[in-house]
Write an enzyme that holds these catalytic residues in place. Sequence first.
Site, PDB file in Angstrom:
ATOM      1  N   CYS A   1       6.615  -4.224  15.525  1.00 27.37           N
ATOM      2  CA  CYS A   1       6.320  -3.166  16.500  1.00 27.37           C
ATOM      3  C   CYS A   1       4.866  -3.354  16.974  1.00 27.37           C
ATOM      4  O   CYS A   1       3.965  -3.590  16.164  1.00 27.37           O
ATOM      5  CB  CYS A   1       6.482  -1.796  15.855  1.00 27.37           C
ATOM      6  SG  CYS A   1       8.158  -1.531  15.223  1.00 27.37           S
TER       7      CYS A   1
ATOM      8  N   CYS B   1       6.355  -6.792   7.285  1.00 25.14           N
ATOM      9  CA  CYS B   1       7.513  -6.279   8.018  1.00 25.14           C
ATOM     10  C   CYS B   1       7.909  -7.292   9.094  1.00 25.14           C
ATOM     11  O   CYS B   1       7.045  -7.919   9.711  1.00 25.14           O
ATOM     12  CB  CYS B   1       7.178  -4.946   8.664  1.00 25.14           C
ATOM     13  SG  CYS B   1       8.618  -4.185   9.442  1.00 25.14           S
TER      14      CYS B   1
ATOM     15  N   CYS C   1       3.402   8.455   0.765  1.00 26.03           N
ATOM     16  CA  CYS C   1       4.027   7.522   1.705  1.00 26.03           C
ATOM     17  C   CYS C   1       4.140   6.174   0.995  1.00 26.03           C
ATOM     18  O   CYS C   1       3.131   5.648   0.510  1.00 26.03           O
ATOM     19  CB  CYS C   1       3.130   7.444   2.938  1.00 26.03           C
ATOM     20  SG  CYS C   1       3.670   6.250   4.137  1.00 26.03           S
TER      21      CYS C   1
ATOM     22  N   CYS D   1       1.844  -1.263  15.508  1.00 25.96           N
ATOM     23  CA  CYS D   1       1.741  -1.166  14.046  1.00 25.96           C
ATOM     24  C   CYS D   1       1.032  -2.381  13.466  1.00 25.96           C
ATOM     25  O   CYS D   1       1.442  -3.525  13.693  1.00 25.96           O
ATOM     26  CB  CYS D   1       3.150  -1.047  13.461  1.00 25.96           C
ATOM     27  SG  CYS D   1       3.189  -1.130  11.672  1.00 25.96           S
TER      28      CYS D   1
ATOM     29  N   CYS E   1      -0.397   6.412   9.717  1.00 25.27           N
ATOM     30  CA  CYS E   1       0.830   5.749  10.146  1.00 25.27           C
ATOM     31  C   CYS E   1       0.524   4.483  10.961  1.00 25.27           C
ATOM     32  O   CYS E   1      -0.258   4.517  11.894  1.00 25.27           O
ATOM     33  CB  CYS E   1       1.580   6.756  11.007  1.00 25.27           C
ATOM     34  SG  CYS E   1       3.306   6.559  10.929  1.00 25.27           S
TER      35      CYS E   1
ATOM     36  N   GLY F   1       6.913  -1.860   5.980  1.00 21.33           N
ATOM     37  CA  GLY F   1       8.299  -2.327   5.965  1.00 21.33           C
ATOM     38  C   GLY F   1       9.282  -1.404   6.650  1.00 21.33           C
ATOM     39  O   GLY F   1       9.010  -0.236   6.899  1.00 21.33           O
ATOM     40  N   GLU F   2      10.435  -1.988   6.962  1.00 29.15           N
ATOM     41  CA  GLU F   2      11.547  -1.234   7.546  1.00 29.15           C
ATOM     42  C   GLU F   2      12.553  -1.000   6.411  1.00 29.15           C
ATOM     43  O   GLU F   2      13.256  -1.925   5.968  1.00 29.15           O
ATOM     44  CB  GLU F   2      12.170  -2.056   8.693  1.00 29.15           C
ATOM     45  CG  GLU F   2      13.552  -1.617   9.131  1.00 29.15           C
ATOM     46  CD  GLU F   2      13.682  -0.126   9.449  1.00 29.15           C
ATOM     47  OE1 GLU F   2      12.954   0.363  10.327  1.00 29.15           O
ATOM     48  OE2 GLU F   2      14.527   0.536   8.815  1.00 29.15           O
TER      49      GLU F   2
ATOM     50  N   SER G   1      12.225   6.385  14.432  1.00 33.00           N
ATOM     51  CA  SER G   1      11.063   6.115  15.282  1.00 33.00           C
ATOM     52  C   SER G   1      11.581   5.729  16.650  1.00 33.00           C
ATOM     53  O   SER G   1      11.939   4.571  16.882  1.00 33.00           O
ATOM     54  CB  SER G   1      10.245   4.963  14.684  1.00 33.00           C
ATOM     55  OG  SER G   1       9.737   5.337  13.439  1.00 33.00           O
ATOM     56  N   LEU G   2      11.615   6.683  17.546  1.00 28.81           N
ATOM     57  CA  LEU G   2      12.203   6.429  18.868  1.00 28.81           C
ATOM     58  C   LEU G   2      11.130   5.904  19.829  1.00 28.81           C
ATOM     59  O   LEU G   2      11.280   4.840  20.415  1.00 28.81           O
ATOM     60  CB  LEU G   2      12.853   7.718  19.392  1.00 28.81           C
ATOM     61  CG  LEU G   2      13.647   7.591  20.685  1.00 28.81           C
ATOM     62  CD1 LEU G   2      14.820   6.625  20.527  1.00 28.81           C
ATOM     63  CD2 LEU G   2      14.165   8.960  21.149  1.00 28.81           C
ATOM     64  N   HIS G   3      10.096   6.682  20.010  1.00 27.28           N
ATOM     65  CA  HIS G   3       8.902   6.301  20.780  1.00 27.28           C
ATOM     66  C   HIS G   3       9.130   6.086  22.273  1.00 27.28           C
ATOM     67  O   HIS G   3       8.165   6.081  23.031  1.00 27.28           O
ATOM     68  CB  HIS G   3       8.184   5.085  20.175  1.00 27.28           C
ATOM     69  CG  HIS G   3       7.859   5.253  18.733  1.00 27.28           C
ATOM     70  ND1 HIS G   3       7.412   6.442  18.191  1.00 27.28           N
ATOM     71  CD2 HIS G   3       7.944   4.393  17.674  1.00 27.28           C
ATOM     72  CE1 HIS G   3       7.229   6.302  16.887  1.00 27.28           C
ATOM     73  NE2 HIS G   3       7.555   5.078  16.548  1.00 27.28           N
TER      74      HIS G   3
ATOM     75  N   SER H   1      12.331   6.585   7.004  1.00 31.23           N
ATOM     76  CA  SER H   1      12.034   6.401   8.420  1.00 31.23           C
ATOM     77  C   SER H   1      12.463   5.001   8.874  1.00 31.23           C
ATOM     78  O   SER H   1      12.189   4.022   8.195  1.00 31.23           O
ATOM     79  CB  SER H   1      10.524   6.573   8.625  1.00 31.23           C
ATOM     80  OG  SER H   1      10.188   6.314   9.955  1.00 31.23           O
TER      81      SER H   1
ATOM     82  N   GLU I   1       0.818  -1.202   0.000  1.00 33.31           N
ATOM     83  CA  GLU I   1       0.000   0.000   0.000  1.00 33.31           C
ATOM     84  C   GLU I   1       0.857   1.260   0.000  1.00 33.31           C
ATOM     85  O   GLU I   1       1.936   1.287   0.579  1.00 33.31           O
ATOM     86  CB  GLU I   1      -0.922  -0.013   1.222  1.00 33.31           C
ATOM     87  CG  GLU I   1      -1.953  -1.116   1.103  1.00 33.31           C
ATOM     88  CD  GLU I   1      -2.862  -1.247   2.308  1.00 33.31           C
ATOM     89  OE1 GLU I   1      -4.001  -1.690   2.112  1.00 33.31           O
ATOM     90  OE2 GLU I   1      -2.443  -0.931   3.428  1.00 33.31           O
TER      91      GLU I   1
ATOM     92  N   ASN J   1      -2.928   5.868  16.036  1.00 35.08           N
ATOM     93  CA  ASN J   1      -4.121   5.461  15.298  1.00 35.08           C
ATOM     94  C   ASN J   1      -4.505   4.052  15.726  1.00 35.08           C
ATOM     95  O   ASN J   1      -3.813   3.097  15.396  1.00 35.08           O
ATOM     96  CB  ASN J   1      -3.827   5.498  13.791  1.00 35.08           C
ATOM     97  CG  ASN J   1      -3.373   6.876  13.352  1.00 35.08           C
ATOM     98  OD1 ASN J   1      -4.115   7.847  13.474  1.00 35.08           O
ATOM     99  ND2 ASN J   1      -2.136   6.981  12.883  1.00 35.08           N
TER     100      ASN J   1
END
Length: 370
Positions: free
Chosen positions: A137, A133, A126, A140, A355, A183-184, A238-240, A215, A112, A312
């Site tokens: 995470c 992936c 995007c 996600c 996201c 994906g990463e 992406s620290l979070h 990212s 997508e 989200n």
Amino acid sequence: MERPDQSDQENLQLAGCPAGGKPAPTIYDAESVEAVRRRQAVQPHRMKLFRNALFKHAKDWGEALELLPPPARSEMEREVAFETLSLAGRQDSSVDGASKLAFQTQDGCLVESVVLRPRTGRTSLCISSQVGCACYCSFCATGLMGFTRNLAAAEILDQVGQACRLVKAEGRSLRNVVFMGMGEPLLNLDQVSSAVEFLLAPEFFHLSGSRITVSTVGIPEAMVRFARCFPGVQLALSLHSARQPVRERLMPQARRYPLDMLRESLVEAACNGKVMIEYLMLAGVNDSDEDLAALMAYLSGIPVHINIIPFNEFSGCNLRGTPRPARERFALRLKQAGFDTTLRYSLGSDIAAACGQLVRHRKGTGHGAG
Ligand code: SF4
């Protein structure tokens, strides 16, 4: 689904290609296109017009081919694939102008891309870099679906090519391309690097590096390699969380790459300019005073721009987003401490295009993304 071993993932990464052997030449394969040009003795300026029509002016390929002499046109049509993906579905947000595009690969996988049309007028795309992936995470939807394969550079670029034509028909042009879909990207480093080179190249899309964002969840060695190869391209981490146990809970990759190790790579990557720090705010998980203090201490002295992102929610995930007033307070305290900070909002959440919400893998097995 059984989780692939990391070494399996890396083997696939080294293979760097979709399943099924050598792919057919595509319009994104500069050598094959040049071979046709030489065989047909096409003047370089005619090829330049052809390339500009395709990549800079987003013309339909039939229209671009008209710019070539008839024999070259025929060989190009015969030998080179103009599209590697077929558009399998489209959903348009009724609230914010985002569109989610589902593309089918030649081996039946679905990936997508999301076109974002914010009020600023800066149309962004995007894109996905893998089918699924392997990072898992917990916030996600893509990660919960497992990993199928890496995308080839041509499949990454075709998301851009097709989206350019789509938005051109609306009188827009793509301003930004962000590798934040499925994906990463840094676990598909070779193909992502080839795609970024093509996006930057003056003879192809000719985007400036500041309009491309890659990212990552934080793959330290790959971050440094990427930052050295593409010093002008925007890197986003992406620290979070800046607390190791919390980060491990959210992102299994954090066990392999602890915060100390990650910080060294972050410092090196930030030598090229500010790195974006993505911080998703989750109620009761990473939004306390202790989390804020840890974040400030971790980023102290590093040139970064922090994006505070709303979560989200999606079915099957029991995490909840931090309410907006608390996000605003968190962002304000970062700003007061001297950090460049932006409070982000999401586009496309009503069509599961925001996201972390992209989940389809294979035709007929998608969940939640419609
Ligand atoms: S957030 Fe990115 S790296 Fe993590 S599981 Fe989702 S797609 Fe993979």
